[in-house]
Design a protein around this motif. Structure first.
Motif, PDB file in Angstrom:
ATOM      1  N   LEU A 192       0.818  -1.223   0.000  1.00  0.00           N
ATOM      2  CA  LEU A 192       0.000   0.000   0.000  1.00  0.00           C
ATOM      3  C   LEU A 192       0.843   1.261   0.000  1.00  0.00           C
ATOM      4  CD1 LEU A 192      -2.682  -1.051   2.660  1.00  0.00           C
ATOM      5  CD2 LEU A 192      -2.967  -0.984   0.174  1.00  0.00           C
ATOM      6  N   SER A 215      -2.994   1.246  -4.490  1.00  0.00           N
ATOM      7  CA  SER A 215      -3.196   1.337  -3.042  1.00  0.00           C
ATOM      8  C   SER A 215      -4.546   1.949  -2.685  1.00  0.00           C
ATOM      9  CB  SER A 215      -2.074   2.150  -2.395  1.00  0.00           C
ATOM     10  OG  SER A 215      -2.063   3.488  -2.868  1.00  0.00           O
ATOM     11  N   ALA A 273      -7.519  -0.049  -0.711  1.00  0.00           N
ATOM     12  CA  ALA A 273      -7.971   0.452   0.587  1.00  0.00           C
ATOM     13  C   ALA A 273      -9.479   0.683   0.585  1.00  0.00           C
ATOM     14  CB  ALA A 273      -7.240   1.749   0.930  1.00  0.00           C
ATOM     15  N   THR A 274     -10.013   1.165  -0.525  1.00  0.00           N
ATOM     16  CA  THR A 274     -11.451   1.410  -0.633  1.00  0.00           C
ATOM     17  C   THR A 274     -12.230   0.097  -0.596  1.00  0.00           C
ATOM     18  OG1 THR A 274     -11.020   3.398  -1.956  1.00  0.00           O
ATOM     19  CG2 THR A 274     -13.245   2.487  -2.027  1.00  0.00           C
ATOM     20  N   VAL A 285     -11.227  -2.796   0.607  1.00  0.00           N
ATOM     21  CA  VAL A 285     -11.073  -3.425   1.922  1.00  0.00           C
ATOM     22  C   VAL A 285     -11.986  -2.765   2.948  1.00  0.00           C
ATOM     23  CG1 VAL A 285      -9.471  -3.741   3.849  1.00  0.00           C
ATOM     24  CG2 VAL A 285      -8.726  -4.245   1.523  1.00  0.00           C
ATOM     25  N   GLY A 286     -12.189  -1.454   2.822  1.00  0.00           N
ATOM     26  CA  GLY A 286     -12.988  -0.736   3.803  1.00  0.00           C
ATOM     27  C   GLY A 286     -14.477  -0.997   3.713  1.00  0.00           C
ATOM     28  N   THR A 293     -11.648   3.820  12.997  1.00  0.00           N
ATOM     29  CA  THR A 293     -10.744   3.739  11.851  1.00  0.00           C
ATOM     30  C   THR A 293      -9.549   4.684  11.985  1.00  0.00           C
ATOM     31  OG1 THR A 293     -12.015   5.406  10.620  1.00  0.00           O
ATOM     32  CG2 THR A 293     -12.627   3.099  10.316  1.00  0.00           C
ATOM     33  N   ALA A 336      -5.685   4.330  10.494  1.00  0.00           N
ATOM     34  CA  ALA A 336      -5.131   5.289   9.537  1.00  0.00           C
ATOM     35  C   ALA A 336      -3.829   5.877  10.059  1.00  0.00           C
ATOM     36  CB  ALA A 336      -6.145   6.394   9.259  1.00  0.00           C
ATOM     37  N   THR A 393      -4.457   7.199   0.670  1.00  0.00           N
ATOM     38  CA  THR A 393      -4.862   5.802   0.834  1.00  0.00           C
ATOM     39  C   THR A 393      -5.535   5.594   2.186  1.00  0.00           C
ATOM     40  OG1 THR A 393      -2.997   5.109  -0.542  1.00  0.00           O
ATOM     41  CG2 THR A 393      -4.030   3.426   0.823  1.00  0.00           C
ATOM     42  N   ALA A 394      -4.950   6.169   3.244  1.00  0.00           N
ATOM     43  CA  ALA A 394      -5.531   6.048   4.585  1.00  0.00           C
ATOM     44  C   ALA A 394      -6.894   6.729   4.662  1.00  0.00           C
ATOM     45  CB  ALA A 394      -4.582   6.643   5.620  1.00  0.00           C
ATOM     46  N   PHE A 437      -9.568   4.672   2.890  1.00  0.00           N
ATOM     47  CA  PHE A 437     -10.004   3.568   3.744  1.00  0.00           C
ATOM     48  C   PHE A 437     -11.029   4.062   4.771  1.00  0.00           C
ATOM     49  CE2 PHE A 437      -9.385   1.474   7.882  1.00  0.00           C
ATOM     50  CZ  PHE A 437      -9.820   0.203   7.570  1.00  0.00           C
ATOM     51  N   VAL A 459     -15.093   2.942   4.910  1.00  0.00           N
ATOM     52  CA  VAL A 459     -15.673   2.294   6.080  1.00  0.00           C
ATOM     53  C   VAL A 459     -16.883   3.072   6.588  1.00  0.00           C
ATOM     54  CG1 VAL A 459     -15.271   1.680   8.499  1.00  0.00           C
ATOM     55  CG2 VAL A 459     -13.523   1.186   6.784  1.00  0.00           C
TER      56      VAL A 459
END
Length: 335
Positions: A240, A247, A251-252, A254-255, A265, A269, A281-282, A285, A289
């Motif tokens: 990532l 990345s 991340a999107t 996965v969230g 979260t 992050a 990326t953080a 995510f 979520v």
């Protein structure tokens, strides 16, 4: 003045005093090696959990006090006075003072839609309510800095306004389930609240929200501690890293299946950025979520039909991807 502001930021938001106190207890009293993985993980976990709960309680109390002046009936009347993009902007802004997760925002979305508010305005509210609240601003500032926090708010509001506007102009009012429009629109007399009433309401909100989010905070801080102290940096950056184009999409994706408040979260992050993951990326995510969690989409499916649900998901997902790529490109301006 800059020095004073920096000191206040470190002591009140970042709670450096708390970090030092936890370090003293663990190292000087308990004899733990804070340079080792176990000691560092325990310090990270205890410090972050206490800090988040302190900030969360103070912020939710303050926000709920303000929110007591804007019950759903009054909010609905305010939104009903405006049209066009101005209404979308107002809907997004009002969403920031509602400290709800996406699932909790859906009942308000139903009430606003049943009351005849434009569909686009209610979706602007639905997007911004879990995504951008005042508590998340302060917590972001405590973990990163004020420039990151304010930039996150700005892009979150832009996403809510653009997403709601696009949905409003798509003419999909027929894609809302019939029972929503059939719900009775009851005008309730606004209750006059005393200071004691507002304080009691704010305390109830603190207790209710803390009761709902504490498991996610503990899980989030635990994952953050593991990432921060146990996962090798080269492994994380290999998957990532900011230089990896995939990345942000990863991340999107996965969230989305996860369900957590933004408060759960944030520690993840924080740990990801500390390990070399791009800021965008953080943030992608976090946004996935909070705005596109699978449980909230399942709940939303009960009140809207599939075409509207797909349109909402696609708009928000594209917005999150664009924001992630943008922040990765300009992260040097913030960190």
């Amino acid at each position: 003045m800059t020095t004073l502001f920096g000191w206040l930021n470190d002591q009140l938001l970042r709670m450096q005093w708390l970090s030092d106190l936890v370090a003293y207890v663990l190292h000087d009293l308990a004899g733990l090696d804070l340079a080792g993985r176990v000691g560092a993980s325990i310090h990270f976990f205890i410090y972050d959990v206490i800090k988040i709960f302190i900030l969360l309680s103070v912020l939710i109390f303050s926000i709920s006090w303000v929110q007591s002046y804007f019950p759903p009936e009054r909010t609905r009347r305010i939104l009903g006075r405006y049209n066009g993009i101005g209404a979308n902007i107002l809907g997004a802004l009002l969403g920031t003072i509602t400290p709800f997760c996406s699932c909790s925002s859906i009942p308000l979305f139903i009430g606003f839609t049943a009351a005849g508010l434009p569909l686009g305005v209610t979706f602007s509210f639905l997007i911004s309510s879990p995504l951008v609240d005042l508590a998340s601003v302060i917590l972001l500032a405590s973990i990163f800095n004020w420039s990151v926090a304010l930039a996150y708010v700005a892009v979150g509001l832009v996403l809510a306004v653009i997403g709601g506007t696009f949905i409003g102009r798509a003419g999909m009012e027929g894609q809302v389930e019939d029972f929503v429009y059939a719900m009775p629109n009851v005008e309730l007399e606004q209750q006059v609240m005393t200071r004691g009433d507002r304080a009691a309401y704010a305390k109830e909100q603190v207790a209710d929200i803390v009761r709902r989010v504490w498991p996610y905070i503990l899980i989030g801080v635990g994952i953050g501690a593991a990432i921060h102290n146990w996962l090798p940096e080269e492994v994380i950056t290999g998957l990532l890293g900011q230089d990896k184009w995939w990345s942000v999409p990863v991340a999107t994706v996965v969230g989305i299946p996860m369900y957590a408040d933004i408060f759960g979260t944030l520690p993840i992050a924080e740990a990801l950025v500390a390990k070399g993951v791009g800021l965008g990326t953080a943030l992608a995510f976090m946004m996935a979520v909070t705005a596109l969690s699978l449980p909230s989409l399942i709940m939303l499916k009960r009140v809207v039909k599939m075409p509207l649900l797909v349109l909402f998901t696609v708009i928000v997902a594209i917005g999150i991807l664009l924001i992630g790529f943008l922040f990765n490109a300009i992260a040097y301006l913030f960190i």
